[in-house]
Each structure stands twice: as C-alpha cells, then as structure tokens.
Design a protein around this motif. Structure first.
Motif, short mmCIF file in Angstrom:
data_model
loop_
_atom_site.label_atom_id
_atom_site.label_comp_id
_atom_site.label_asym_id
_atom_site.label_seq_id
_atom_site.Cartn_x
_atom_site.Cartn_y
_atom_site.Cartn_z
N ILE A 34 12.77 15.87 -24.01
CA ILE A 34 11.50 16.32 -23.43
C ILE A 34 10.54 15.14 -23.25
CG2 ILE A 34 9.38 17.62 -23.95
CD1 ILE A 34 11.10 19.89 -24.92
N PHE A 35 10.38 14.33 -24.29
CA PHE A 35 9.48 13.19 -24.19
C PHE A 35 9.97 12.17 -23.17
CE2 PHE A 35 8.29 14.27 -28.75
CZ PHE A 35 7.13 14.90 -28.36
N GLY A 36 11.29 11.94 -23.15
CA GLY A 36 11.84 11.02 -22.17
C GLY A 36 11.61 11.50 -20.75
N SER A 37 11.78 12.80 -20.52
CA SER A 37 11.56 13.37 -19.19
C SER A 37 10.10 13.27 -18.79
CB SER A 37 12.02 14.82 -19.16
OG SER A 37 13.39 14.94 -19.49
N LEU A 38 9.20 13.54 -19.73
CA LEU A 38 7.77 13.41 -19.44
C LEU A 38 7.43 11.98 -19.03
CD1 LEU A 38 6.28 15.52 -22.38
CD2 LEU A 38 6.13 16.09 -19.95
N ALA A 39 8.01 11.01 -19.75
CA ALA A 39 7.71 9.61 -19.46
C ALA A 39 8.29 9.20 -18.10
CB ALA A 39 8.27 8.73 -20.57
N LEU A 40 9.55 9.54 -17.85
CA LEU A 40 10.19 9.11 -16.61
C LEU A 40 9.55 9.75 -15.38
CD1 LEU A 40 13.97 9.08 -17.67
CD2 LEU A 40 12.50 7.12 -17.17
N THR A 41 9.25 11.04 -15.46
CA THR A 41 8.65 11.70 -14.30
C THR A 41 7.21 11.26 -14.07
OG1 THR A 41 8.05 13.61 -15.68
CG2 THR A 41 10.13 13.72 -14.48
N GLN A 42 6.63 10.61 -15.07
CA GLN A 42 5.28 10.07 -14.89
C GLN A 42 5.29 8.82 -14.04
OE1 GLN A 42 2.49 11.43 -15.91
NE2 GLN A 42 1.04 9.97 -16.78
N VAL A 43 6.36 8.03 -14.15
CA VAL A 43 6.41 6.74 -13.45
C VAL A 43 7.36 6.73 -12.26
CG1 VAL A 43 5.77 5.47 -15.53
CG2 VAL A 43 8.18 5.88 -15.05
N ILE A 44 8.30 7.70 -12.23
CA ILE A 44 9.26 7.75 -11.13
C ILE A 44 8.98 9.00 -10.29
CG2 ILE A 44 11.69 7.90 -10.48
CD1 ILE A 44 12.38 6.55 -13.12
N PRO A 45 8.49 8.85 -9.07
CA PRO A 45 8.23 10.03 -8.23
C PRO A 45 9.53 10.70 -7.82
CG PRO A 45 7.91 8.01 -6.98
CD PRO A 45 8.15 7.59 -8.39
N LEU A 46 9.57 12.04 -7.92
CA LEU A 46 10.75 12.81 -7.56
C LEU A 46 10.49 13.60 -6.28
CD1 LEU A 46 11.75 14.10 -11.11
CD2 LEU A 46 12.79 12.24 -9.82
N PRO A 47 11.49 13.71 -5.41
CA PRO A 47 11.28 14.36 -4.10
C PRO A 47 11.33 15.88 -4.18
CG PRO A 47 13.54 13.62 -4.29
CD PRO A 47 12.86 13.18 -5.55
N PHE A 48 10.86 16.52 -3.13
CA PHE A 48 11.03 17.94 -2.83
C PHE A 48 10.17 18.89 -3.68
CE2 PHE A 48 15.35 16.02 -2.14
CZ PHE A 48 15.20 15.87 -0.76
N ASP A 53 7.72 21.29 -11.85
CA ASP A 53 8.91 22.08 -11.52
C ASP A 53 10.19 21.31 -11.85
OD1 ASP A 53 7.25 24.12 -10.59
OD2 ASP A 53 7.19 23.27 -8.57
N TRP A 54 10.17 20.00 -11.61
CA TRP A 54 11.32 19.19 -12.00
C TRP A 54 11.53 19.24 -13.51
CZ3 TRP A 54 15.33 17.70 -9.53
CH2 TRP A 54 15.27 17.39 -8.17
N LEU A 55 10.43 19.19 -14.27
CA LEU A 55 10.54 19.27 -15.72
C LEU A 55 11.20 20.58 -16.15
CD1 LEU A 55 7.09 17.77 -16.75
CD2 LEU A 55 9.33 16.74 -17.15
N LEU A 56 10.81 21.67 -15.51
CA LEU A 56 11.41 22.97 -15.83
C LEU A 56 12.91 22.94 -15.57
CD1 LEU A 56 11.22 25.99 -16.55
CD2 LEU A 56 10.73 26.42 -14.12
N LEU A 57 13.32 22.43 -14.42
CA LEU A 57 14.74 22.39 -14.08
C LEU A 57 15.52 21.48 -15.04
CD1 LEU A 57 14.53 22.20 -10.18
CD2 LEU A 57 14.98 24.20 -11.61
N ILE A 58 14.91 20.36 -15.41
CA ILE A 58 15.57 19.44 -16.35
C ILE A 58 15.78 20.11 -17.70
CG2 ILE A 58 15.27 17.31 -17.67
CD1 ILE A 58 13.80 16.18 -15.19
N PHE A 59 14.74 20.79 -18.20
CA PHE A 59 14.82 21.41 -19.52
C PHE A 59 15.82 22.57 -19.53
CE2 PHE A 59 10.15 20.03 -20.27
CZ PHE A 59 10.57 18.72 -20.38
N ILE A 60 15.88 23.33 -18.45
CA ILE A 60 16.86 24.41 -18.36
C ILE A 60 18.28 23.83 -18.38
CG2 ILE A 60 17.82 26.20 -16.87
CD1 ILE A 60 14.98 26.82 -15.95
N ALA A 61 18.49 22.76 -17.61
CA ALA A 61 19.81 22.12 -17.56
C ALA A 61 20.21 21.57 -18.93
CB ALA A 61 19.80 21.01 -16.52
N VAL A 62 19.26 20.95 -19.62
CA VAL A 62 19.56 20.40 -20.95
C VAL A 62 19.88 21.52 -21.92
CG1 VAL A 62 18.55 19.19 -22.92
CG2 VAL A 62 18.21 18.29 -20.61
N GLN A 63 19.10 22.60 -21.88
CA GLN A 63 19.36 23.72 -22.77
C GLN A 63 20.74 24.31 -22.54
OE1 GLN A 63 16.43 25.43 -25.01
NE2 GLN A 63 18.42 24.99 -25.87
#
Length: 262
Positions: A34-48, A53-63
């Motif tokens: 979770i912390f790693g995803s928060l950090a990466l999505t803060q500095v790396i822009p994600l498309p679409f 919403d990307w954080l939600l999808l990442i956490f669901i996939a990890v779970q």
C-alpha cells in the motif's frame, strides 16, 4: 557465566530478534505494498484513470494474489473484508464531518470517499491476522466475551459520537487498562515462546500505525485540514485515536479467533 557463554547467548538473542523481525516483515506485506503504491503513483503519472482508481485496482489485484498464493487464507480474507466495511463506513462519516478529505478526482467514490481507503484499514487486519498465524499467538487471561464485545463496540462508536457528544476516549482507555491489566500475549519465535503484556502490544502497534499515517499523508493518501497548503507531521494527539483503533481491531480479531476455536 564465562565469556563464551555470554557470546553464545548474545548470538542467540540476535538470531531470535532477526527471526522475529523477518516474521513481522512478512506479516506487513500488504501494508508495505500500500505504501509503495501510494509513493509510486504520486511520482509516476498513470494513464486512463485517476490515481485513486488505480490504487483501488492495485489493491484488489494484490489481495487476490495473496489469497491465490496462500499468503492469506479464506478466513483471513473474511476478517479483512469486515475491516474494509468498518473502515469505509468510518471514512464516509469523517469526511462528511470535515475531519479530513480526499481532494483528488476518482470515479470509484462513495460520498467523496475513494473505495481504496477501506484497504488501509484492511491492511491493519491483514497484519494482525498474519502475525497471529506466523507467530502462533495465544492469549493469556483473556477477559470474557461479554466484557470485550461491548468495549470494542463502544470504542468504535466513539469515533462517531464524539462529534455530537463528549469525547470519552480517555474513559475508554482507562477501561482498557482496567480490563486487560492482567492479560498478555504469548508468541513463538523459532521454537521459543515469549510473553508480552497486552497493553504494551497495543501501544507498540498504535505507535507504528501513527508513523504509517504520517507516511500515508505525505504521499497524499488523504489530507487533514492543516495539511491543505503544505504537508505537516500528524500531531501526536492523533496517536490516541490510532491506539484505540488498534485496540478495537485487535479485539475484533481476537474475538473472531476465539469463536472459531470454540
């Protein structure tokens, strides 16, 4: 005791500490992601999609991956889901009351609260469940369910009611000390069992969750009113809130474990 014996004892203690730390680290896989995803999505822009919403999808996939790989059991997933619901309910209320906010855009929101936020509460449950299993935790002089259940409910309810009535967190903290002053947890480290007072375990976990809160707000997981212009360290006063949240989390997990054993 001669020098060689002291050296062997010190080496054994270091080995035990390393093994304990390693088991704790394995138990924190979900929070770390979770912390790693928060950090990466803060500095790396994600498309679409927006970041939330990307954080939600990442956490669901990890779970899902943790369940399929056996890192979490189905019973643990049920507990984590319960915490997700409890956490999301609390988030919706607190955001409505102006306690904090989620200023970024997102499609998957309920009343201005992104759905990924519930996973931050679920990560606490994930840690507790995994540490419980990995360290073979058992409870010593655990109070009766009729006392533990209402106390957990009262702690959770106070997060809501203190906005309309007096804040009784310190009374509840006193009740925790009174009810659990003789209780302890027993856990196993590499074949050796140790004991720790339960109230000390509460305090240690609460402190590390407060540190995690500072990391999360730094990476924009949510924003307190005094952080709207610039990030500030979360006040030490919030530690009491996280301590109570950890206590109610531990009590829920412990009660569910007791019910399953009976």
């Amino acid at each position: 005791m001669n020098l060689h014996a002291l050296q062997m004892k010190a080496l054994h203690s270091m080995q035990q500490l390393f093994y304990f730390g390693w088991q704790q680290a394995l138990s924190c896989i979900f929070p770390v992601i979770i912390f790693g995803s928060l950090a990466l999505t803060q500095v790396i822009p994600l498309p679409f999609l927006p970041r939330y919403d990307w954080l939600l999808l990442i956490f669901i996939a990890v779970q899902w991956r943790m369940l399929k790989s056996g890192l979490e059991t189905r019973d643990e997933l049920k507990v984590i889901t319960l915490f997700h619901i409890l956490g999301l309910t609390l988030e919706i209320f607190k955001v409505h009351m102006g306690s904090w906010s989620y200023p970024e855009e997102g499609y998957f929101k309920i009343l201005d609260v992104p759905l990924y936020s519930g996973f931050m509460y679920a990560s606490v449950a994930s840690y507790l469940c995994q540490a419980w299993r990995r360290l073979d935790v058992s409870l010593i002089q655990w109070p009766r369910l009729w006392a533990v259940g209402p106390l957990a409910a009262a702690i959770y309810a106070n997060f809501f009611t203190h906005h309309y009535w007096i804040d009784v967190r310190w009374w509840l903290s006193a009740l925790v000390l009174l009810l659990f002053w003789r209780s302890s947890v027993s856990y196993e480290v590499n074949g050796t069992r140790y004991r720790m007072p339960l109230t000390l375990a509460f305090a240690l976990i609460g402190f590390f969750v407060w540190i995690a809160e500072n990391i999360a707000t730094f990476f924009g997981a949510w924003t307190y009113p005094n952080q709207s212009a610039a990030w500030h360290v979360v006040g030490i006063g919030k530690l009491s809130s996280w301590l109570l949240l950890v206590i109610v989390s531990f009590l829920i997990v412990a009660v569910l474990k007791q019910i399953k054993k009976s």
